[in-house]
Design a protein around this motif. Sequence first.
Motif, PDB file in Angstrom:
ATOM      1  N   MET A   1      65.419  40.635  37.912  1.00 13.89           N
ATOM      2  CA  MET A   1      64.489  39.766  36.868  1.00 13.89           C
ATOM      3  C   MET A   1      63.237  40.812  36.820  1.00 13.89           C
ATOM      4  SD  MET A   1      60.961  36.798  38.387  1.00 13.89           S
ATOM      5  CE  MET A   1      62.867  35.610  38.513  1.00 13.89           C
ATOM      6  N   GLY A   2      63.038  41.260  35.389  1.00 12.51           N
ATOM      7  CA  GLY A   2      62.020  41.659  35.164  1.00 12.51           C
ATOM      8  C   GLY A   2      60.800  41.802  35.749  1.00 12.51           C
ATOM      9  N   LEU A   3      60.644  43.492  36.069  1.00 11.26           N
ATOM     10  CA  LEU A   3      59.072  43.291  36.626  1.00 11.26           C
ATOM     11  C   LEU A   3      57.803  42.755  35.812  1.00 11.26           C
ATOM     12  CD1 LEU A   3      57.965  46.631  38.377  1.00 11.26           C
ATOM     13  CD2 LEU A   3      56.082  45.856  36.873  1.00 11.26           C
ATOM     14  N   PHE A   4      57.386  42.118  34.300  1.00 10.52           N
ATOM     15  CA  PHE A   4      56.806  41.710  33.869  1.00 10.52           C
ATOM     16  C   PHE A   4      57.190  40.134  34.036  1.00 10.52           C
ATOM     17  CE2 PHE A   4      58.999  41.111  30.174  1.00 10.52           C
ATOM     18  CZ  PHE A   4      59.832  41.627  30.351  1.00 10.52           C
ATOM     19  N   SER A   5      57.632  39.727  34.542  1.00 11.64           N
ATOM     20  CA  SER A   5      58.141  38.203  34.186  1.00 11.64           C
ATOM     21  C   SER A   5      56.869  37.559  35.107  1.00 11.64           C
ATOM     22  CB  SER A   5      59.378  37.765  35.049  1.00 11.64           C
ATOM     23  OG  SER A   5      58.927  38.599  36.313  1.00 11.64           O
ATOM     24  N   GLY A   6      56.299  36.143  34.561  1.00 14.41           N
ATOM     25  CA  GLY A   6      55.808  35.080  36.055  1.00 14.41           C
ATOM     26  C   GLY A   6      54.239  35.805  35.385  1.00 14.41           C
ATOM     27  N   ASN A   7      53.551  34.104  35.850  1.00 16.82           N
ATOM     28  CA  ASN A   7      52.194  34.690  35.400  1.00 16.82           C
ATOM     29  C   ASN A   7      51.240  35.817  36.428  1.00 16.82           C
ATOM     30  OD1 ASN A   7      52.464  33.401  33.427  1.00 16.82           O
ATOM     31  ND2 ASN A   7      52.193  31.552  34.011  1.00 16.82           N
ATOM     32  N   SER A   8      49.925  36.318  36.684  1.00 13.60           N
ATOM     33  CA  SER A   8      49.127  36.600  37.183  1.00 13.60           C
ATOM     34  C   SER A   8      48.014  36.374  37.574  1.00 13.60           C
ATOM     35  CB  SER A   8      50.120  38.119  36.788  1.00 13.60           C
ATOM     36  OG  SER A   8      48.498  39.417  36.430  1.00 13.60           O
ATOM     37  N   SER A   9      47.356  36.537  38.187  1.00 15.77           N
ATOM     38  CA  SER A   9      45.564  36.349  38.188  1.00 15.77           C
ATOM     39  C   SER A   9      45.012  37.380  37.872  1.00 15.77           C
ATOM     40  CB  SER A   9      44.831  36.202  39.838  1.00 15.77           C
ATOM     41  OG  SER A   9      45.364  37.368  40.393  1.00 15.77           O
ATOM     42  N   ILE A  10      45.779  38.979  37.365  1.00 13.38           N
ATOM     43  CA  ILE A  10      44.718  39.570  36.611  1.00 13.38           C
ATOM     44  C   ILE A  10      45.507  39.822  35.445  1.00 13.38           C
ATOM     45  CG2 ILE A  10      44.039  41.696  36.757  1.00 13.38           C
ATOM     46  CD1 ILE A  10      44.499  42.178  39.790  1.00 13.38           C
ATOM     47  N   GLU A  32      37.150  47.247  36.167  1.00 13.78           N
ATOM     48  CA  GLU A  32      36.898  46.182  37.192  1.00 13.78           C
ATOM     49  C   GLU A  32      38.805  45.847  37.945  1.00 13.78           C
ATOM     50  OE1 GLU A  32      34.755  44.252  34.505  1.00 13.78           O
ATOM     51  OE2 GLU A  32      33.134  44.745  34.466  1.00 13.78           O
ATOM     52  N   ILE A  33      39.148  46.108  36.892  1.00 12.96           N
ATOM     53  CA  ILE A  33      41.182  46.043  37.312  1.00 12.96           C
ATOM     54  C   ILE A  33      40.968  46.400  38.296  1.00 12.96           C
ATOM     55  CG2 ILE A  33      43.072  45.604  36.592  1.00 12.96           C
ATOM     56  CD1 ILE A  33      42.477  45.597  33.733  1.00 12.96           C
ATOM     57  N   ILE A  34      40.390  47.943  38.450  1.00 13.31           N
ATOM     58  CA  ILE A  34      41.155  48.176  39.702  1.00 13.31           C
ATOM     59  C   ILE A  34      40.133  47.697  41.333  1.00 13.31           C
ATOM     60  CG2 ILE A  34      40.292  51.151  40.454  1.00 13.31           C
ATOM     61  CD1 ILE A  34      40.507  52.318  37.575  1.00 13.31           C
ATOM     62  N   ASP A  35      38.719  47.231  41.059  1.00 11.70           N
ATOM     63  CA  ASP A  35      38.462  47.135  41.790  1.00 11.70           C
ATOM     64  C   ASP A  35      38.895  45.658  42.128  1.00 11.70           C
ATOM     65  OD1 ASP A  35      36.359  48.679  42.325  1.00 11.70           O
ATOM     66  OD2 ASP A  35      34.863  47.318  40.892  1.00 11.70           O
ATOM     67  N   GLN A  36      39.914  45.284  41.047  1.00 15.18           N
ATOM     68  CA  GLN A  36      40.717  43.546  41.593  1.00 15.18           C
ATOM     69  C   GLN A  36      41.980  43.858  42.450  1.00 15.18           C
ATOM     70  OE1 GLN A  36      40.931  40.419  38.522  1.00 15.18           O
ATOM     71  NE2 GLN A  36      39.594  41.946  37.332  1.00 15.18           N
ATOM     72  N   ILE A  37      42.315  44.773  42.842  1.00 12.33           N
ATOM     73  CA  ILE A  37      43.054  45.915  42.492  1.00 12.33           C
ATOM     74  C   ILE A  37      43.256  45.904  43.927  1.00 12.33           C
ATOM     75  CG2 ILE A  37      45.180  47.865  42.965  1.00 12.33           C
ATOM     76  CD1 ILE A  37      45.311  48.230  39.701  1.00 12.33           C
ATOM     77  N   GLU A  38      42.110  46.053  44.226  1.00 12.40           N
ATOM     78  CA  GLU A  38      42.032  46.252  46.305  1.00 12.40           C
ATOM     79  C   GLU A  38      41.513  45.553  46.459  1.00 12.40           C
ATOM     80  OE1 GLU A  38      42.758  49.306  47.112  1.00 12.40           O
ATOM     81  OE2 GLU A  38      43.024  50.171  45.198  1.00 12.40           O
ATOM     82  N   GLY A  43      46.718  42.253  44.378  1.00 13.03           N
ATOM     83  CA  GLY A  43      46.388  42.589  43.317  1.00 13.03           C
ATOM     84  C   GLY A  43      47.244  44.110  42.226  1.00 13.03           C
ATOM     85  N   ALA A  44      47.877  44.463  42.698  1.00 16.52           N
ATOM     86  CA  ALA A  44      48.905  45.989  43.047  1.00 16.52           C
ATOM     87  C   ALA A  44      49.852  45.373  41.938  1.00 16.52           C
ATOM     88  CB  ALA A  44      49.375  47.162  44.050  1.00 16.52           C
ATOM     89  N   LYS A  45      50.687  44.478  43.102  1.00 14.23           N
ATOM     90  CA  LYS A  45      51.731  44.132  42.797  1.00 14.23           C
ATOM     91  C   LYS A  45      51.250  43.247  40.758  1.00 14.23           C
ATOM     92  CE  LYS A  45      54.865  42.724  44.719  1.00 14.23           C
ATOM     93  NZ  LYS A  45      56.145  43.188  45.225  1.00 14.23           N
ATOM     94  N   GLU A  46      50.770  42.427  40.717  1.00 16.76           N
ATOM     95  CA  GLU A  46      50.229  41.068  39.597  1.00 16.76           C
ATOM     96  C   GLU A  46      49.760  42.839  38.571  1.00 16.76           C
ATOM     97  OE1 GLU A  46      50.220  38.276  39.911  1.00 16.76           O
ATOM     98  OE2 GLU A  46      51.300  37.933  41.564  1.00 16.76           O
ATOM     99  N   ALA A  47      48.791  43.558  38.958  1.00  3.60           N
ATOM    100  CA  ALA A  47      48.837  43.759  37.507  1.00  3.60           C
ATOM    101  C   ALA A  47      49.433  45.496  37.180  1.00  3.60           C
ATOM    102  CB  ALA A  47      47.415  45.274  38.869  1.00  3.60           C
ATOM    103  N   LEU A  48      50.172  46.099  38.567  1.00  6.85           N
ATOM    104  CA  LEU A  48      51.570  46.796  37.498  1.00  6.85           C
ATOM    105  C   LEU A  48      52.498  45.783  36.381  1.00  6.85           C
ATOM    106  CD1 LEU A  48      52.337  49.079  37.385  1.00  6.85           C
ATOM    107  CD2 LEU A  48      54.036  48.579  39.248  1.00  6.85           C
ATOM    108  N   LYS A  49      52.863  43.677  37.056  1.00  4.44           N
ATOM    109  CA  LYS A  49      53.474  43.306  36.023  1.00  4.44           C
ATOM    110  C   LYS A  49      52.963  42.794  34.609  1.00  4.44           C
ATOM    111  CE  LYS A  49      54.908  39.866  39.840  1.00  4.44           C
ATOM    112  NZ  LYS A  49      55.366  38.603  39.895  1.00  4.44           N
ATOM    113  N   ALA A  50      51.457  42.690  34.932  1.00  2.11           N
ATOM    114  CA  ALA A  50      51.099  42.542  34.134  1.00  2.11           C
ATOM    115  C   ALA A  50      50.574  43.512  33.096  1.00  2.11           C
ATOM    116  CB  ALA A  50      49.050  42.129  33.962  1.00  2.11           C
TER     117      ALA A  50
END
Length: 283
Positions: A1-10, A32-38, A43-50
Amino acid sequence: MGLFSGNSSIEHAVEEATDGKKTVEDWQEMLEIIDQIEQQPNGAKEALKAIMKRIKHRDPHVGVLALSLLDACVANAKRKFHLEVSSRVFDDEVRGMFKNSQNFNRELLEKFALLIKKWSENEFKSDPALALIPSLWLHLKSTKSSFVPEGALVVGRATAGSAFSASQSSTSTGRSADPAAIQKKEEEDFAKAIALSLEEENKKKRSGSASASLLSSSMASTSLYPSVNTNGGGGSTNQPIYATVKKEPKESRKVRAMYDFEAVEDNELTFKAGEILHVIDDR
């Protein structure tokens, strides 16, 4: 499965920050995205996917904006984001992009290669848990990928932006970038930035002095303030009552470092290019 598959909150925030209609990066949205990652557990996994999804967008401009966002996250997010970037999933995703280079914009891949080089020499250099990024850079060099600019092999610790500009200049002239010339240009730009900062500081001081002088003159020449009788009776010396002016605290502002700086004095701060600094006092 690709790293970008699926939906994310970010994902929505990442899409807004990398909107193809933008002409420049929106640093407020990036922060603001960096704040959400923390703040978010994943957050880190979802942000990188997106972000990876946007890097692979059919519009190369969207991909370049996504690379800038990814670089900002690497420079300012904490270790959990670095661990996601240095994962086998991300490594395979990037290798696949370069292997199938015909599906992507050339300048996008060149910039991606330069970012990987920069990370391998800075944030991911000496931590064994982050060794996949230096290994990825060695792989790109060893395969002699045409998307690794010649300048990337000779330019030292340049910022992603300056290294990318150097590679474009090298490509257009057919010559390798001169490291000494690039360093001299960066030093000149740094000196100009300091000069502009000092000039702005002096203007603020002059403006403050002029305002204080006008206020003092106004207080001395007018009788707008009420006065009280200090002797209790009539015909005595009156003393003015001055209003107390409450100074509003200065709002902090966020700026991005253009160059590396090594502190020399006790009152100086060491920082690296690309880091976000909170300025709470301009003095």
